[in-house]
Design a protein around this motif. Structure first.
Motif, PDB file in Angstrom:
ATOM      1  N   PRO A 153       0.820  -1.202   0.000  1.00 47.51           N
ATOM      2  CA  PRO A 153       0.000   0.000   0.000  1.00 47.51           C
ATOM      3  C   PRO A 153       0.859   1.260   0.000  1.00 47.51           C
ATOM      4  CG  PRO A 153      -0.018  -1.033   2.163  1.00 47.51           C
ATOM      5  CD  PRO A 153       0.651  -1.991   1.240  1.00 47.51           C
ATOM      6  N   GLY A 154       0.361   2.286  -0.668  1.00 44.48           N
ATOM      7  CA  GLY A 154       1.109   3.529  -0.700  1.00 44.48           C
ATOM      8  C   GLY A 154       0.485   4.526  -1.665  1.00 44.48           C
ATOM      9  N   TYR A 155       1.197   5.622  -1.875  1.00 39.68           N
ATOM     10  CA  TYR A 155       0.732   6.702  -2.740  1.00 39.68           C
ATOM     11  C   TYR A 155       1.569   6.727  -4.010  1.00 39.68           C
ATOM     12  CZ  TYR A 155      -1.412   8.091   1.644  1.00 39.68           C
ATOM     13  OH  TYR A 155      -2.142   8.097   2.800  1.00 39.68           O
ATOM     14  N   VAL A 156       0.908   7.087  -5.116  1.00 41.67           N
ATOM     15  CA  VAL A 156       1.610   7.231  -6.393  1.00 41.67           C
ATOM     16  C   VAL A 156       1.412   8.675  -6.867  1.00 41.67           C
ATOM     17  CG1 VAL A 156       1.857   6.432  -8.751  1.00 41.67           C
ATOM     18  CG2 VAL A 156       1.235   4.804  -6.942  1.00 41.67           C
ATOM     19  N   TYR A 157       2.507   9.397  -7.008  1.00 43.97           N
ATOM     20  CA  TYR A 157       2.481  10.772  -7.511  1.00 43.97           C
ATOM     21  C   TYR A 157       2.845  10.732  -8.992  1.00 43.97           C
ATOM     22  CZ  TYR A 157       3.837  15.639  -8.268  1.00 43.97           C
ATOM     23  OH  TYR A 157       3.951  16.909  -8.765  1.00 43.97           O
ATOM     24  N   ASP A 209      -0.432  17.190 -12.758  1.00 43.26           N
ATOM     25  CA  ASP A 209      -0.010  16.168 -11.804  1.00 43.26           C
ATOM     26  C   ASP A 209      -1.214  15.718 -10.987  1.00 43.26           C
ATOM     27  OD1 ASP A 209      -0.418  18.381 -10.246  1.00 43.26           O
ATOM     28  OD2 ASP A 209       1.421  18.163  -9.076  1.00 43.26           O
ATOM     29  N   ARG A 210      -1.038  14.575 -10.311  1.00 42.70           N
ATOM     30  CA  ARG A 210      -2.140  14.010  -9.513  1.00 42.70           C
ATOM     31  C   ARG A 210      -1.573  12.970  -8.551  1.00 42.70           C
ATOM     32  NH1 ARG A 210      -7.841  11.753 -12.071  1.00 42.70           N
ATOM     33  NH2 ARG A 210      -8.932  11.375 -10.093  1.00 42.70           N
ATOM     34  N   VAL A 211      -2.211  12.840  -7.371  1.00 42.76           N
ATOM     35  CA  VAL A 211      -1.797  11.859  -6.356  1.00 42.76           C
ATOM     36  C   VAL A 211      -2.879  10.790  -6.237  1.00 42.76           C
ATOM     37  CG1 VAL A 211      -1.245  11.479  -3.932  1.00 42.76           C
ATOM     38  CG2 VAL A 211      -0.445  13.549  -5.092  1.00 42.76           C
ATOM     39  N   TYR A 212      -2.455   9.517  -6.252  1.00 40.37           N
ATOM     40  CA  TYR A 212      -3.357   8.380  -6.078  1.00 40.37           C
ATOM     41  C   TYR A 212      -2.956   7.595  -4.830  1.00 40.37           C
ATOM     42  CZ  TYR A 212      -4.885   8.995 -10.946  1.00 40.37           C
ATOM     43  OH  TYR A 212      -5.386   9.484 -12.117  1.00 40.37           O
ATOM     44  N   TYR A 213      -3.962   7.046  -4.149  1.00 42.02           N
ATOM     45  CA  TYR A 213      -3.678   6.100  -3.056  1.00 42.02           C
ATOM     46  C   TYR A 213      -4.034   4.703  -3.534  1.00 42.02           C
ATOM     47  CZ  TYR A 213      -3.953   3.378   1.198  1.00 42.02           C
ATOM     48  OH  TYR A 213      -3.784   2.400   2.136  1.00 42.02           O
ATOM     49  N   LYS A 214      -3.083   3.761  -3.412  1.00 41.18           N
ATOM     50  CA  LYS A 214      -3.298   2.380  -3.820  1.00 41.18           C
ATOM     51  C   LYS A 214      -3.157   1.475  -2.586  1.00 41.18           C
ATOM     52  CE  LYS A 214      -3.950   3.403  -8.066  1.00 41.18           C
ATOM     53  NZ  LYS A 214      -5.330   3.312  -8.595  1.00 41.18           N
TER      54      LYS A 214
END
Length: 535
Positions: A366-370, A427-432
């Motif tokens: 789990p984590g964030y993707v920038y 740009d955009r931040v996603y949480y997976k």
């Protein structure tokens, strides 16, 4: 109904000068099931009749038990104590054969059951030293046996019961030489400790007090309360040590266990320990050791197997989610980056979002993707808007998504020859929440069908950041449940404003975990309260 029967007969054996009358009753136990084979819990009437023939013949004795209690299919009655009680005399068994018929709730159970051995104890024929069904003295059955103990018993051939209350049930060349020791049968086995037991087998020895060898060959239990269940050539020499079986295993540790296997050893220094292995040795105290090439948890379809050897320094165990667990560098959970660009050339935009460049990143957890995208933009060909929009997305097509898009270029040109050149950026931040591979798109579209918009030098980059690395925020149109969310205003290309909320995702994650823990605590309190009230 269907009935399966377990038959137990009570007889009386008196020794020496103690005389007792043989009881005129038989204890009978059975199992009662329905037509599907399921055990019953009920109360039924049963009638028991002894015949002198398997199918017809004459009744020799009969008795009614009007209220037999059956629990989980099991019942227990004493024949001769029915209502009314009909004592069973030795005359009932004066013939050659006898058969028991059972009637349950007016249903006769077939076939009849032949009564053998134990029922005939009601009628003793001729036994040396016996008179009227009472046996006086010690019992010695067989040939060349020695019975030297008081109240001892020996049967078989060349066996010896040398201590008081000792017994040899049969076999050849067995010895019960401890007080109240027992050898059930077999050959060349010895129960030498007080209250020790050898169940059978060949060449087994239980030499210490309360030690036990269940069977097998060449097994030895040589310390107090030690146990060897069976197998071949096993030794339990520690106090309350156990060897479950296998071959040539040795357990010298107090309170230690080898469940089975081949040539496993627990030394005298390894008390309170367990060993699962193949030709393995355990020397450490209070240790649970598994020395096997394959160690699996769960079933073969959904379980997982851990490595049989250690990894390199600082490595950690990692699963692939499909049952394979391996040693891996912890760096796999560090931030990761991937980048792609469109081949040299120019893309002419349409009025629908189209992919300019894509990139795929694989996350270990789990984590964030920038994700960030950029390109140059050339706009011309209209006196109206020659602007364009760019954004990061996971799906192709569609239109721009507020507030994630970026607008580039003027919304009105001076004339049709006016040309605008700019740099576009989005740009955009996603949480997976799960490990996996994810594909992201840098998209673009022109806002006016009459204009011409060209792009080039297109790049897209994705950066993975595990959840353990600081705080990440996102913007959502959903009203917040947390008081810490920041209210902001977003605006589309037409100048229309709307409200959105800026959330700290890390804080929200922590609140979810806290709520889950609180729910578990309340559930435990509820279950405890229910158990105390007897629910």
């Amino acid at each position: 109904m269907r009935i399966s029967l377990i038959l137990a007969m009570i007889f009386c054996l008196t020794v020496g000068s103690v005389l007792a009358e043989v009881p005129n009753t038989i204890n009978y136990q059975g199992s009662l099931t329905d037509g599907a084979g399921d055990p019953l819990t009920t109360t039924v009437s049963m009638t028991f009749t002894i015949y002198d023939d398997e199918t017809v013949g004459s009744s020799q004795w009969s008795e009614i038990h009007p209220t037999v209690s059956v629990t989980d299919g099991l019942f227990d009655v004493v024949l001769g104590e029915g209502t009314p009680a009909v004592p069973i005399t030795d005359v009932v068994f004066s013939g050659a054969v006898r058969w028991l018929e059972i009637e349950v709730a007016s249903e006769t159970i077939t076939p009849r059951i032949q009564l053998v051995t134990v029922p005939y104890a009601f009628r003793v024929a001729t036994v040396d030293g016996a008179s009227g069904g009472v046996i006086s003295g010690k019992l010695n059955i067989g040939t060349d046996n020695t019975n030297a103990g008081n109240y001892a018993f020996v049967a078989g051939e060349s066996n010896e019961a040398s201590q008081d209350y000792s017994a040899v049930g049969g076999g050849l060349h067995n010895e019960a030489s401890g007080t109240a020791s027992t050898v059930g049968g077999g050959m060349q086995s010895t129960a030498g400790g007080n209250f020790s037991t050898v169940g059978g087998g060949n060449g087994n020895t239980a030499s210490a007090g309360y030690s036990t060898v269940g069977g097998g060959e060449g097994n030895t239990a040589s310390s107090g309360y030690s146990i060897v269940s069976g197998g071949d050539g096993n030794t339990a020499s520690g106090y309350i040590a156990t060897v479950g079986g296998g071959r040539e295993n040795s357990n010298a540790g107090d309170f230690s266990t080898i469940p089975g296997g081949y040539r496993d050893t627990i030394t005298a220094t390894a008390d309170y320990s367990y060993l699962f292995g193949i030709q393995s040795t355990l020397t450490e105290d209070s240790t649970f050791m598994v020395d096997m090439p394959h160690v699996r948890f769960g079933d073969e379809a959904t379980g997982y197997e851990i490595p049989s050897s250690d990894g390199a320094a600082d490595q950690v165990l990692q699963t692939d989610g499909s049952g394979a667990v391996t040693w891996a560098d912890p760096g796999l959970n560090d931030p990761g980056i991937t980048s792609d660009h469109y081949p040299p050339g120019v893309i002419i935009l349409t009025t629908t979002m189209q992919d300019l460049a894509t990139t795929t990143i694989t996350t270990p957890g789990p984590g964030y993707v920038y994700v960030i995208g950029r390109c140059w933009v050339q706009s011309y060909g209209s006196t109206a808007s020659i602007s364009s929009s760019f954004q990061i997305d996971e799906t192709s097509g569609g239109s721009y998504i507020a507030p994630y898009y970026s607008a580039v270029g003027p919304t009105m040109a001076l004339d049709a020859t006016f040309e605008s050149v700019n740099s576009a950026f989005a740009d955009r931040v996603y949480y997976k929440p799960n490990a996996g591979s994810y594909t992201f798109r840098f998209e673009g579209m022109k806002d006016n069908l009459a204009s011409t918009v060209r792009t080039g030098n297109i790049f897209i980059t994705a950066l993975y950041i595990p959840t353990s690395y600081g705080t990440v925020t996102t913007i959502s149109s959903n009203p917040p449940s947390d008081a810490d969310a920041e209210l902001i205003s977003v605006e589309d290309l037409d100048g229309n404003s709307s409200q959105a909320y800026k959330h700290d995702l890390r804080q929200l994650e922590l609140k979810v975990k806290d709520a889950q823990l609180e729910a578990l605590r309340l559930e435990r309190e509820l279950n405890q309260a229910k158990s105390e009230q007897g629910f």
